[in-house]
Write a protein that holds these residues in place. Structure first.
Motif, PDB file in Angstrom:
ATOM      1  N   GLY A   9      -3.738   7.499  13.269  1.00 55.28           N
ATOM      2  CA  GLY A   9      -4.585   7.662  12.092  1.00 55.28           C
ATOM      3  C   GLY A   9      -3.846   8.188  10.881  1.00 55.28           C
ATOM      4  O   GLY A   9      -4.380   8.155   9.771  1.00 55.28           O
ATOM      5  N   ASP A  10      -2.608   8.685  11.058  1.00 54.60           N
ATOM      6  CA  ASP A  10      -1.800   9.133   9.920  1.00 54.60           C
ATOM      7  C   ASP A  10      -1.330   7.920   9.117  1.00 54.60           C
ATOM      8  O   ASP A  10      -1.253   6.793   9.622  1.00 54.60           O
ATOM      9  N   LEU A  11      -0.992   8.168   7.861  1.00 56.63           N
ATOM     10  CA  LEU A  11      -0.408   7.151   6.997  1.00 56.63           C
ATOM     11  C   LEU A  11       1.018   7.545   6.644  1.00 56.63           C
ATOM     12  O   LEU A  11       1.283   8.706   6.326  1.00 56.63           O
ATOM     13  N   MET A  12       1.923   6.585   6.682  1.00 60.02           N
ATOM     14  CA  MET A  12       3.314   6.820   6.318  1.00 60.02           C
ATOM     15  C   MET A  12       3.725   5.869   5.207  1.00 60.02           C
ATOM     16  O   MET A  12       3.650   4.646   5.365  1.00 60.02           O
ATOM     17  N   LEU A  13       4.142   6.421   4.073  1.00 60.20           N
ATOM     18  CA  LEU A  13       4.776   5.592   3.054  1.00 60.20           C
ATOM     19  C   LEU A  13       6.164   5.207   3.549  1.00 60.20           C
ATOM     20  O   LEU A  13       6.899   6.037   4.085  1.00 60.20           O
ATOM     21  N   ILE A  14       6.506   3.945   3.393  1.00 59.15           N
ATOM     22  CA  ILE A  14       7.821   3.485   3.843  1.00 59.15           C
ATOM     23  C   ILE A  14       8.844   3.762   2.733  1.00 59.15           C
ATOM     24  O   ILE A  14       8.727   3.237   1.625  1.00 59.15           O
ATOM     25  N   ARG A  15       9.808   4.586   3.061  1.00 68.20           N
ATOM     26  CA  ARG A  15      10.886   4.906   2.114  1.00 68.20           C
ATOM     27  C   ARG A  15      12.037   3.914   2.243  1.00 68.20           C
ATOM     28  O   ARG A  15      12.732   3.603   1.277  1.00 68.20           O
TER      29      ARG A  15
ATOM     30  N   SER B 274       2.484   2.291   6.283  1.00 71.38           N
ATOM     31  CA  SER B 274       2.246   2.090   7.713  1.00 71.38           C
ATOM     32  C   SER B 274       1.093   2.978   8.169  1.00 71.38           C
ATOM     33  O   SER B 274       1.080   4.180   7.887  1.00 71.38           O
ATOM     34  N   THR B 275       0.143   2.369   8.858  1.00 76.03           N
ATOM     35  CA  THR B 275      -0.877   3.130   9.564  1.00 76.03           C
ATOM     36  C   THR B 275      -0.344   3.420  10.962  1.00 76.03           C
ATOM     37  O   THR B 275       0.011   2.502  11.700  1.00 76.03           O
ATOM     38  N   ILE B 276      -0.268   4.687  11.316  1.00 74.54           N
ATOM     39  CA  ILE B 276       0.222   5.046  12.648  1.00 74.54           C
ATOM     40  C   ILE B 276      -0.913   4.834  13.632  1.00 74.54           C
ATOM     41  O   ILE B 276      -1.899   5.577  13.652  1.00 74.54           O
ATOM     42  N   ALA B 277      -0.775   3.772  14.435  1.00 77.92           N
ATOM     43  CA  ALA B 277      -1.856   3.376  15.334  1.00 77.92           C
ATOM     44  C   ALA B 277      -1.727   4.005  16.711  1.00 77.92           C
ATOM     45  O   ALA B 277      -2.721   4.120  17.436  1.00 77.92           O
ATOM     46  N   ASN B 278      -0.517   4.396  17.076  1.00 85.70           N
ATOM     47  CA  ASN B 278      -0.289   4.942  18.421  1.00 85.70           C
ATOM     48  C   ASN B 278       1.040   5.685  18.439  1.00 85.70           C
ATOM     49  O   ASN B 278       1.931   5.389  17.624  1.00 85.70           O
ATOM     50  N   PRO B 279       1.220   6.652  19.344  1.00 83.24           N
ATOM     51  CA  PRO B 279       2.538   7.253  19.520  1.00 83.24           C
ATOM     52  C   PRO B 279       3.463   6.237  20.188  1.00 83.24           C
ATOM     53  O   PRO B 279       3.064   5.568  21.141  1.00 83.24           O
ATOM     54  N   ALA B 280       4.677   6.105  19.666  1.00 83.19           N
ATOM     55  CA  ALA B 280       5.670   5.225  20.282  1.00 83.19           C
ATOM     56  C   ALA B 280       6.817   6.105  20.766  1.00 83.19           C
ATOM     57  O   ALA B 280       7.924   6.091  20.221  1.00 83.19           O
TER      58      ALA B 280
ATOM     59  N   ASP C  84      20.440  -6.969  -4.130  1.00 85.16           N
ATOM     60  CA  ASP C  84      20.623  -5.542  -3.833  1.00 85.16           C
ATOM     61  C   ASP C  84      19.410  -5.008  -3.068  1.00 85.16           C
ATOM     62  O   ASP C  84      18.273  -5.314  -3.407  1.00 85.16           O
ATOM     63  N   MET C  85      19.675  -4.230  -2.019  1.00 84.07           N
ATOM     64  CA  MET C  85      18.582  -3.655  -1.231  1.00 84.07           C
ATOM     65  C   MET C  85      18.732  -2.136  -1.103  1.00 84.07           C
ATOM     66  O   MET C  85      18.244  -1.539  -0.137  1.00 84.07           O
ATOM     67  N   THR C  86      19.376  -1.517  -2.087  1.00 87.68           N
ATOM     68  CA  THR C  86      19.541  -0.065  -2.015  1.00 87.68           C
ATOM     69  C   THR C  86      18.236   0.676  -2.271  1.00 87.68           C
ATOM     70  O   THR C  86      18.080   1.820  -1.841  1.00 87.68           O
ATOM     71  N   LYS C  87      17.297   0.024  -2.962  1.00 82.97           N
ATOM     72  CA  LYS C  87      16.004   0.652  -3.236  1.00 82.97           C
ATOM     73  C   LYS C  87      14.888  -0.357  -2.949  1.00 82.97           C
ATOM     74  O   LYS C  87      14.199  -0.818  -3.860  1.00 82.97           O
ATOM     75  N   PRO C  88      14.681  -0.680  -1.673  1.00 87.76           N
ATOM     76  CA  PRO C  88      13.694  -1.715  -1.360  1.00 87.76           C
ATOM     77  C   PRO C  88      12.256  -1.318  -1.670  1.00 87.76           C
ATOM     78  O   PRO C  88      11.424  -2.178  -1.968  1.00 87.76           O
ATOM     79  N   TYR C  89      11.955  -0.015  -1.578  1.00 91.48           N
ATOM     80  CA  TYR C  89      10.579   0.463  -1.795  1.00 91.48           C
ATOM     81  C   TYR C  89      10.555   1.332  -3.039  1.00 91.48           C
ATOM     82  O   TYR C  89      11.342   2.275  -3.177  1.00 91.48           O
ATOM     83  N   ASP C  90       9.654   1.027  -3.945  1.00 93.40           N
ATOM     84  CA  ASP C  90       9.643   1.593  -5.287  1.00 93.40           C
ATOM     85  C   ASP C  90       9.317   3.083  -5.280  1.00 93.40           C
ATOM     86  O   ASP C  90       8.247   3.492  -4.806  1.00 93.40           O
ATOM     87  N   ALA C  91      10.218   3.893  -5.806  1.00 94.13           N
ATOM     88  CA  ALA C  91      10.049   5.354  -5.797  1.00 94.13           C
ATOM     89  C   ALA C  91       8.870   5.785  -6.664  1.00 94.13           C
ATOM     90  O   ALA C  91       8.137   6.730  -6.313  1.00 94.13           O
TER      91      ALA C  91
ATOM     92  N   TYR D 108      10.836   2.731   8.430  1.00 93.85           N
ATOM     93  CA  TYR D 108      10.149   1.767   9.291  1.00 93.85           C
ATOM     94  C   TYR D 108      11.182   0.917  10.017  1.00 93.85           C
ATOM     95  O   TYR D 108      12.062   0.308   9.378  1.00 93.85           O
ATOM     96  N   ALA D 109      11.111   0.875  11.329  1.00 92.53           N
ATOM     97  CA  ALA D 109      12.011   0.054  12.132  1.00 92.53           C
ATOM     98  C   ALA D 109      11.323  -1.248  12.481  1.00 92.53           C
ATOM     99  O   ALA D 109      10.284  -1.254  13.144  1.00 92.53           O
TER     100      ALA D 109
END
Length: 279
Positions: free
Chosen positions: A127-133, A237-243, A161-168, A190-191
């Protein structure tokens, strides 16, 4: 040589969509497993079944509806994709990421991409939310990169260039929206793995060791193509389960459980998305 998606195919899909909507969307949203209710918040939508769109890949995964919802959200025109396709369904990654190319052709400048993921970080709970860095694109590093094949210079350069894939700035805005609403967001790596089998304990230990905070079977190829085309990207990412590599004895993870757990986060996810779109 392997056949790859062509500009003609991309343009045919984009032209089909333009002819069936009154909107010119500025923001694209991709909804992950169990997150389809977000599309219900779109005002006065034009709805297009993706099966009608030329060259569009068909999703075969439960929880992925298969339609575009184009309309107004926070007084901005948005395009919502309900039902992404995945590498494990048998498509080439250029076909999987065709919707991103089409979004770019439609003039979309920002992409919000969501997914349901397993929590590698032991501090994360369902149920937690994770912003992908940042992300770890394991299939991509092994050669299955969505940009493999002839480069289309109308989208971007051969070696983006992929040094900043997710916008800060978009991540900072999302944090402010969550804080104003009284909750916090995680931020992590995120893996991306190919799937469709869930990970073994040894694989989960490896993913933790190399810095993964969440694991899933989508998103990274879409982000690579989005950045190639110059789109700004926010990933959630919505954390749906512990991995975790040492689960409670008798624990068996199913896709239905992932969908069910993901529903817990939907109200907060909608708040974040609406706040970011509002700006």
């Amino acid at each position: 040589m392997t056949d790859f998606i062509t500009s003609t195919e991309i343009d045919a899909a984009a032209d089909f969509i333009r002819a069936r909507t009154r909107y010119r969307p500025e923001v694209g949203l991709i909804l992950g497993s169990g997150l389809n209710s977000l599309a219900d918040t779109i005002e006065s939508p034009d709805v297009i079944p993706t099966g009608d769109i030329p060259n569009w890949p068909k999703s075969t995964v439960p929880g992925h509806v298969g339609r575009l919802v184009i309309g107004q959200l926070e007084e901005r025109a948005v395009l919502v994709l309900q039902g992404r396709t995945h590498f494990y369904e048998g498509y080439g990654l250029d076909r999987v990421t065709l919707p991103i190319r089409v979004m770019a052709r439609l003039g979309i400048g920002a992409l919000i991409v969501t997914n349901a993921a397993g929590g590698l970080n032991p501090a994360y709970e369902p149920g937690d939310l994770m912003l992908i860095r940042d992300h770890l694109n394991f299939p991509g590093m092994a050669g299955n990169n969505p940009l493999r094949g002839p480069n289309d210079d109308t989208f971007g350069v051969r070696f983006p260039d992929m040094t900043k894939p997710y916008d800060a700035e978009l991540r900072a805005l999302a944090h402010r929206v969550a804080a104003d609403a009284g909750f916090t967001l995680h931020e992590g790596v995120y893996a991306y793995v190919g799937g469709p089998s869930f990970e073994t304990p040894a694989e989960l230990r490896f993913l933790q060791l190399v810095g993964g905070d969440a694991v899933g079977m989508s998103t990274a190829p879409e982000v690579v193509v989005a950045r190639h085309a110059g789109l700004r990207v926010l990933g959630i990412s919505t954390i749906a389960n512990p991995a975790l590599p040492d689960p409670t004895p008798g624990t068996v993870l199913t896709h239905d459980e992932v969908l069910e757990m993901g529903l817990r986060a939907v109200p907060r996810l909608i708040q974040v998305v609406r706040g970011v779109v509002r700006g």
